[in-house]
Design an enzyme around this catalytic site. Structure first.
Site, PDB file in Angstrom:
ATOM      1  N   GLY A  24       0.883  -1.310  -0.093  1.00  0.00           N
ATOM      2  CA  GLY A  24       0.078   0.015  -0.081  1.00  0.00           C
ATOM      3  C   GLY A  24       0.829   1.230   0.046  1.00  0.00           C
ATOM      4  O   GLY A  24       0.305   2.279   0.736  1.00  0.00           O
ATOM      5  N   GLU A  65      -5.074   7.939  -5.610  1.00  0.00           N
ATOM      6  CA  GLU A  65      -4.964   6.684  -5.863  1.00  0.00           C
ATOM      7  C   GLU A  65      -5.293   6.309  -7.330  1.00  0.00           C
ATOM      8  O   GLU A  65      -5.062   5.573  -8.007  1.00  0.00           O
ATOM      9  CB  GLU A  65      -5.831   5.778  -4.961  1.00  0.00           C
ATOM     10  CG  GLU A  65      -5.115   5.376  -3.585  1.00  0.00           C
ATOM     11  CD  GLU A  65      -4.248   4.207  -3.867  1.00  0.00           C
ATOM     12  OE1 GLU A  65      -3.201   4.452  -4.395  1.00  0.00           O
ATOM     13  OE2 GLU A  65      -4.553   3.015  -3.627  1.00  0.00           O
ATOM     14  N   ASP A 117      -7.336   0.555   0.405  1.00  0.00           N
ATOM     15  CA  ASP A 117      -5.939   0.813   0.591  1.00  0.00           C
ATOM     16  C   ASP A 117      -5.832   2.163   1.379  1.00  0.00           C
ATOM     17  O   ASP A 117      -5.344   2.498   2.459  1.00  0.00           O
ATOM     18  CB  ASP A 117      -5.047   0.593  -0.544  1.00  0.00           C
ATOM     19  CG  ASP A 117      -4.526  -0.515  -1.072  1.00  0.00           C
ATOM     20  OD1 ASP A 117      -5.164  -1.577  -0.481  1.00  0.00           O
ATOM     21  OD2 ASP A 117      -3.840  -0.957  -2.017  1.00  0.00           O
TER      22      ASP A 117
HETATM   23  N1  LIG Z   1       7.168   7.299  -1.378  1.00  0.00           N
HETATM   24  C1  LIG Z   1       6.734   7.576  -2.509  1.00  0.00           C
HETATM   25  N2  LIG Z   1       7.066   8.512  -3.287  1.00  0.00           N
HETATM   26  C2  LIG Z   1       6.658   8.780  -4.582  1.00  0.00           C
HETATM   27  N3  LIG Z   1       5.970   7.943  -5.137  1.00  0.00           N
HETATM   28  C3  LIG Z   1       5.204   6.920  -4.540  1.00  0.00           C
HETATM   29  C4  LIG Z   1       5.584   6.797  -3.083  1.00  0.00           C
HETATM   30  N4  LIG Z   1       5.072   5.698  -2.729  1.00  0.00           N
HETATM   31  C5  LIG Z   1       4.213   5.183  -3.870  1.00  0.00           C
HETATM   32  N5  LIG Z   1       4.288   5.993  -4.908  1.00  0.00           N
HETATM   33  C6  LIG Z   1       3.778   5.929  -6.031  1.00  0.00           C
HETATM   34  O1  LIG Z   1       2.834   4.702  -6.188  1.00  0.00           O
HETATM   35  C7  LIG Z   1       3.304   3.890  -6.919  1.00  0.00           C
HETATM   36  C8  LIG Z   1       3.340   2.336  -6.374  1.00  0.00           C
HETATM   37  O2  LIG Z   1       2.201   2.154  -6.224  1.00  0.00           O
HETATM   38  P1  LIG Z   1       1.304   0.627  -6.482  1.00  0.00           P
HETATM   39  O3  LIG Z   1       0.007   0.752  -6.453  1.00  0.00           O
HETATM   40  O4  LIG Z   1       1.767   0.086  -7.959  1.00  0.00           O
HETATM   41  O5  LIG Z   1       2.043  -0.381  -5.345  1.00  0.00           O
HETATM   42  P2  LIG Z   1       1.643  -0.475  -3.855  1.00  0.00           P
HETATM   43  O6  LIG Z   1       0.873   0.649  -3.490  1.00  0.00           O
HETATM   44  O7  LIG Z   1       3.173  -0.299  -3.355  1.00  0.00           O
HETATM   45  O8  LIG Z   1       1.113  -1.966  -3.863  1.00  0.00           O
HETATM   46  P3  LIG Z   1      -0.359  -2.175  -3.707  1.00  0.00           P
HETATM   47  O9  LIG Z   1      -1.173  -1.123  -4.342  1.00  0.00           O
HETATM   48  O10 LIG Z   1      -0.598  -3.738  -4.120  1.00  0.00           O
HETATM   49  O11 LIG Z   1      -0.732  -2.315  -1.995  1.00  0.00           O
HETATM   50  C9  LIG Z   1       4.945   4.109  -7.305  1.00  0.00           C
HETATM   51  O12 LIG Z   1       5.591   3.685  -8.298  1.00  0.00           O
HETATM   52  C10 LIG Z   1       4.835   5.537  -7.047  1.00  0.00           C
HETATM   53  O13 LIG Z   1       4.311   6.314  -8.362  1.00  0.00           O
HETATM   54  C1  LIG Z   2      -5.500  -5.148  -5.946  1.00  0.00           C
HETATM   55  C2  LIG Z   2      -6.081  -4.209  -5.067  1.00  0.00           C
HETATM   56  O1  LIG Z   2      -7.545  -4.959  -4.650  1.00  0.00           O
HETATM   57  C3  LIG Z   2      -5.524  -4.072  -3.749  1.00  0.00           C
HETATM   58  C4  LIG Z   2      -4.144  -3.497  -3.831  1.00  0.00           C
HETATM   59  O2  LIG Z   2      -3.544  -3.302  -2.590  1.00  0.00           O
HETATM   60  C5  LIG Z   2      -6.506  -3.222  -5.507  1.00  0.00           C
HETATM   61  C6  LIG Z   2      -7.513  -2.256  -4.983  1.00  0.00           C
HETATM   62  O3  LIG Z   2      -8.607  -2.773  -4.209  1.00  0.00           O
HETATM   63  O4  LIG Z   2      -7.809  -1.079  -5.462  1.00  0.00           O
HETATM   64 MG   LIG Z   3      -1.054   1.116  -4.387  1.00  0.00          MG
END
Ligand SMILES: Nc1ncnc2c1ncn2[C@@H]1O[C@H](COP(=O)(O)OP(=O)(O)OP(=O)(O)O)[C@@H](O)[C@H]1O
Ligand SMILES: C[C@@](O)(CCO)CC(=O)[O-]
Ligand SMILES: [Mg+2]
Length: 400
Positions: free
Chosen positions: A146, A194, A205
């Site tokens: 997240g 988001e 999230d």
């Molecule tokens: N600390 C940060 N600084 C800048 N951009 C960020 C930062 N944290 C997240 N991001 C942005 O969010 C993207 C990652 O988001 P993504 O939703 O793909 O993965 P996640 O949130 O870590 O995983 P998930 O959504 O599965 O929980 C990064 O590529 C960037 O664009």
């Molecule tokens: C894959 C997903 O279900 C969770 C990502 O942490 C996307 C979302 O709910 O927005």
């Molecule tokens: Mg994410």
């Protein structure tokens, strides 16, 4: 004046992806945070005509002339902090150009969507004031914990806290307290951020990052959950990078190709999440002992993982971890969007844990150090074996 905020990352215990299609999911915040600070320049400062964003972890700094922002986003008019709206397509195009002008290094291009979310949230809430925003994070980016939501929540928190829509009177020991309506507003803005990063987020999230603790979430509605048993999760990072937007889009495409099959899968996940949250909340001791509850949770996690495989979001690196933990009769599932990223393993209460989190480097391969003394039912684990298995996982992915 400088304000600071932090927002936690999360794990999803059940229901990722299905939650995007209106089903129930269960998530909990974790004690890894993204920190944001906002400061406005003093009138005599040199930085009084720019908006600066410093990403401390990547060592990158971005800067936009305020006049350039006004030119590109002139259609936005006055800031509208109390009315979260989605970024219109035209504005998103202008914002993408503003981000492209920053020449992000190719290896860090994934940050572009984060920068776009930043610009949208800042200009919508604060308008075109010169400022410096600094971000740092405990969370690995793009790993299912997240990071994008924690980024948007922490940014929305600092931007709103210096806007007119916050009641500044409620502070405790220097910290401003957000009341319920303000948390709702913050959560809505974070959701808009988001959307820029994810395309089609469910909102789970940003909601768990805004409210903390454990939540059950379905179609935008949150129910707070209180667990009646301690849940210990080992988080293993495959270190295989992926992007939530692409994975969510992949599941939607599969849904278009096989609507009936996917609807049954989502439905099954909905039942899993409902049963999982009922078990977590049911008082202990009741008719089920802690061990019986843990066994049920393990089974539900395994079933959820199987259904995530059917959705096409598992990965060879995830399967390796599943096989490895299964050898020790431990159940695991991916968490977040999958395709790499992090895997959760339920550590049953029969395993004694000595966790010294503050002393550990933030490397999820060894997030928890597990020593074991267990001879419990048919579980007979050996601590050296488990430890060597951990290094096996890490060697396969090239990390210590
Ligand atoms: N600390 C940060 N600084 C800048 N951009 C960020 C930062 N944290 C997240 N991001 C942005 O969010 C993207 C990652 O988001 P993504 O939703 O793909 O993965 P996640 O949130 O870590 O995983 P998930 O959504 O599965 O929980 C990064 O590529 C960037 O664009
Ligand atoms: C894959 C997903 O279900 C969770 C990502 O942490 C996307 C979302 O709910 O927005
Ligand atoms: Mg994410």
């Amino acid at each position: 004046m400088e304000v600071k905020a932090r927002a936690p990352g999360k794990i999803i215990l059940s229901g990722e992806h299905a939650v995007v299609h209106g089903c129930t999911a269960v998530a909990a915040s974790i004690d890894l945070y993204t920190y944001a600070s906002l400061s406005f320049p003093s009138p005599s400062s040199e930085n009084d005509d720019t908006l600066n964003l410093r990403l401390k972890d990547s060592g990158l700094e971005f800067s936009w002339q305020i006049e350039r922002l006004k030119d590109a986003l002139s259609n936005l008019g006055c800031p509208f902090p109390s009315k979260p709206i989605s970024c219109p397509t035209e504005s998103l195009k202008s914002i993408s150009m503003l981000v492209e002008e920053q020449s992000i290094p190719e290896a860090k291009i994934a940050l572009a969507s984060g920068l776009s979310a930043f610009l949208w949230l800042y200009t919508s809430i604060q308008g075109f004031k010169p400022a410096t925003v600094v971000i740092n994070s405990d969370l690995p980016l793009g790993s299912g914990l997240g990071s994008s939501a924690a980024f948007c929540v922490s940014l929305s928190a600092v931007f709103l806290s210096l806007s007119d829509s916050m009641n500044k009177d409620r502070s405790q020991q220097g910290w401003l307290i957000f009341e319920d309506s303000e948390l709702q507003l913050l959560n809505k803005w974070a959701f808009e951020g988001e959307k820029i990063i994810h395309g089609k987020p469910s909102g789970i999230d940003n909601t768990v990052s805004t409210y903390g603790n454990m939540i059950k979430f379905k179609s935008g509605d949150l129910t707070r959950i209180k667990s009646s048993l301690p849940l210990r999760m080992l988080i293993t990072n495959t270190r295989v990078g992926r992007n939530t937007k692409a994975l969510v889009a992949g599941v939607s495409e599969r849904t278009l190709r096989h609507p009936d099959v996917m609807s049954s899968i989502f439905n099954a996940v909905d039942f899993i999440s409902r049963e999982l949250s009922a078990i977590i909340q049911s008082p202990t001791p009741d008719e089920l002992s802690i061990t019986e509850k843990e066994e049920k949770l393990e089974e539900l996690m395994e079933m959820n993982q199987g259904l995530l495989q059917c959705m096409g979001v598992s990965h060879a690196s995830i399967e390796t971890i599943l096989r490895t933990t299964l050898k020790y009769k431990l159940a695991s599932k991916l968490t977040g969007a999958g395709g790499g990223g992090c895997v959760l393993t339920l550590l049953p209460s029969c395993i004694l844990l000595f966790c010294s989190l503050p002393n550990l480097p933030v490397d999820y391969h060894f997030y928890f150090v597990v020593y074991l003394f267990v001879f419990y039912n048919d579980r007979c684990l050996d601590n050296m074996a488990l430890r060597s298995q951990n290094s096996l996982i890490s060697q396969q992915h090239g990390h210590r």
